[in-house]
Write an enzyme that holds these catalytic residues in place. Structure first.
Site, PDB file in Angstrom:
ATOM      1  N   HIS A 100      -4.563  12.982   0.402  1.00 41.62           N
ATOM      2  CA  HIS A 100      -4.650  11.536   0.176  1.00 41.62           C
ATOM      3  C   HIS A 100      -3.867  10.814   1.258  1.00 41.62           C
ATOM      4  O   HIS A 100      -2.865  11.321   1.756  1.00 41.62           O
ATOM      5  CB  HIS A 100      -4.107  11.150  -1.208  1.00 41.62           C
ATOM      6  CG  HIS A 100      -2.751  11.697  -1.524  1.00 41.62           C
ATOM      7  ND1 HIS A 100      -2.554  12.999  -1.938  1.00 41.62           N
ATOM      8  CD2 HIS A 100      -1.528  11.131  -1.454  1.00 41.62           C
ATOM      9  CE1 HIS A 100      -1.270  13.205  -2.116  1.00 41.62           C
ATOM     10  NE2 HIS A 100      -0.607  12.101  -1.821  1.00 41.62           N
ATOM     11  N   HIS A 102      -1.774   7.316   1.904  1.00 43.03           N
ATOM     12  CA  HIS A 102      -1.128   6.161   1.264  1.00 43.03           C
ATOM     13  C   HIS A 102      -1.298   4.953   2.182  1.00 43.03           C
ATOM     14  O   HIS A 102      -1.054   5.057   3.396  1.00 43.03           O
ATOM     15  CB  HIS A 102       0.382   6.376   1.136  1.00 43.03           C
ATOM     16  CG  HIS A 102       0.815   7.538   0.292  1.00 43.03           C
ATOM     17  ND1 HIS A 102       1.402   7.372  -0.947  1.00 43.03           N
ATOM     18  CD2 HIS A 102       0.792   8.877   0.517  1.00 43.03           C
ATOM     19  CE1 HIS A 102       1.737   8.562  -1.444  1.00 43.03           C
ATOM     20  NE2 HIS A 102       1.371   9.500  -0.574  1.00 43.03           N
TER      21      HIS A 102
HETATM   22  P1  AMP Z   1       2.449  12.457  -2.487  1.00 46.99           P
HETATM   23  O1  AMP Z   1       3.933  12.446  -2.770  1.00 46.99           O
HETATM   24  O2  AMP Z   1       2.112  12.129  -1.065  1.00 46.99           O
HETATM   25  O3  AMP Z   1       1.785  13.716  -2.993  1.00 46.99           O
HETATM   26  O4  AMP Z   1       1.875  11.237  -3.314  1.00 46.99           O
HETATM   27  C1  AMP Z   1       1.385  11.346  -4.607  1.00 46.99           C
HETATM   28  C2  AMP Z   1       1.352   9.940  -5.165  1.00 46.99           C
HETATM   29  O5  AMP Z   1       0.451   9.950  -6.249  1.00 46.99           O
HETATM   30  C3  AMP Z   1       2.693   9.430  -5.704  1.00 46.99           C
HETATM   31  O6  AMP Z   1       3.063   8.244  -5.002  1.00 46.99           O
HETATM   32  C4  AMP Z   1       2.412   9.164  -7.189  1.00 46.99           C
HETATM   33  O7  AMP Z   1       3.047   7.992  -7.662  1.00 46.99           O
HETATM   34  C5  AMP Z   1       0.899   9.026  -7.210  1.00 46.99           C
HETATM   35  N1  AMP Z   1       0.235   9.389  -8.455  1.00 46.99           N
HETATM   36  C6  AMP Z   1       0.439  10.488  -9.219  1.00 46.99           C
HETATM   37  N2  AMP Z   1      -0.392  10.497 -10.264  1.00 46.99           N
HETATM   38  C7  AMP Z   1      -1.163   9.370 -10.154  1.00 46.99           C
HETATM   39  C8  AMP Z   1      -2.219   8.795 -10.930  1.00 46.99           C
HETATM   40  N3  AMP Z   1      -2.670   9.384 -12.054  1.00 46.99           N
HETATM   41  N4  AMP Z   1      -2.757   7.624 -10.519  1.00 46.99           N
HETATM   42  C9  AMP Z   1      -2.316   7.023  -9.400  1.00 46.99           C
HETATM   43  N5  AMP Z   1      -1.335   7.513  -8.621  1.00 46.99           N
HETATM   44  C10 AMP Z   1      -0.754   8.660  -8.994  1.00 46.99           C
END
Ligand code: AMP
Ligand code: ZN
Length: 133
Positions: A100, A102
């Site tokens: 993903h 951001h």
């Molecule tokens: P990363 O640390 O780059 O893996 O980012 C994962 C991101 O996903 C974090 O910023 C979380 O807050 C976000 N996240 C986790 N679960 C969900 C969800 N169900 N819907 C939206 N964002 C999420």
């Protein structure tokens, strides 16, 4: 679709998200614990864990979506700029192992620290309506 992958489940519409953009191959939705107002995640619907595991074709598609969605966020919100982040591996802060990007909106002088806040679900719902593409 990978079993037990939360972003695959979101991509398949099996669990809800604050969706702002969707097409055949990608999806963008608000981060539920945002770094900043409008923090958005962009994913491919097909599962791959990280940058190294993702095909060049999928990466090119994703970056074009990131560009389009970031421009829309910047035009729609109070937003002076944005960071694009993409974490690989737990040592780099990756917590969800489905690739993903951001999009983190920034305001001039905001001195943002990249720390998750506790999302307000009603506020996120309203923001998702505002950002829907
Ligand atoms: P990363 O640390 O780059 O893996 O980012 C994962 C991101 O996903 C974090 O910023 C979380 O807050 C976000 N996240 C986790 N679960 C969900 C969800 N169900 N819907 C939206 N964002 C999420
Ligand atoms: Zn997945």
């Amino acid at each position: 679709m990978k079993n037990d992958c939360i972003f695959c489940a979101i991509g398949a519409g099996e669990i809800p998200s604050f969706k702002i953009y969707e097409d055949e191959v990608s999806l963008a939705y608000l981060d539920i614990n945002p770094f900043s107002f409008g923090h958005t995640l962009v994913i491919p619907k097909a599962h791959s864990a990280n940058l190294a595991e993702t095909s060049d074709e999928t990466l090119a598609m994703l970056v074009s979506r990131v560009k389009k969605i970031a421009r829309h966020i910047k035009e729609t919100l109070p937003c002076d700029g944005y960071n694009i982040l993409q974490n690989n591996g737990e040592a780099a802060g990756q917590s969800v192992h489905h690739i993903h990007f951001h999009i983190v909106p920034r305001m001039a002088g905001d001195k943002l620290e990249f720390v998750n806040s506790k999302g307000d679900m009603a506020a996120l719902q309203a923001l998702a309506e505002r950002l829907k593409m």
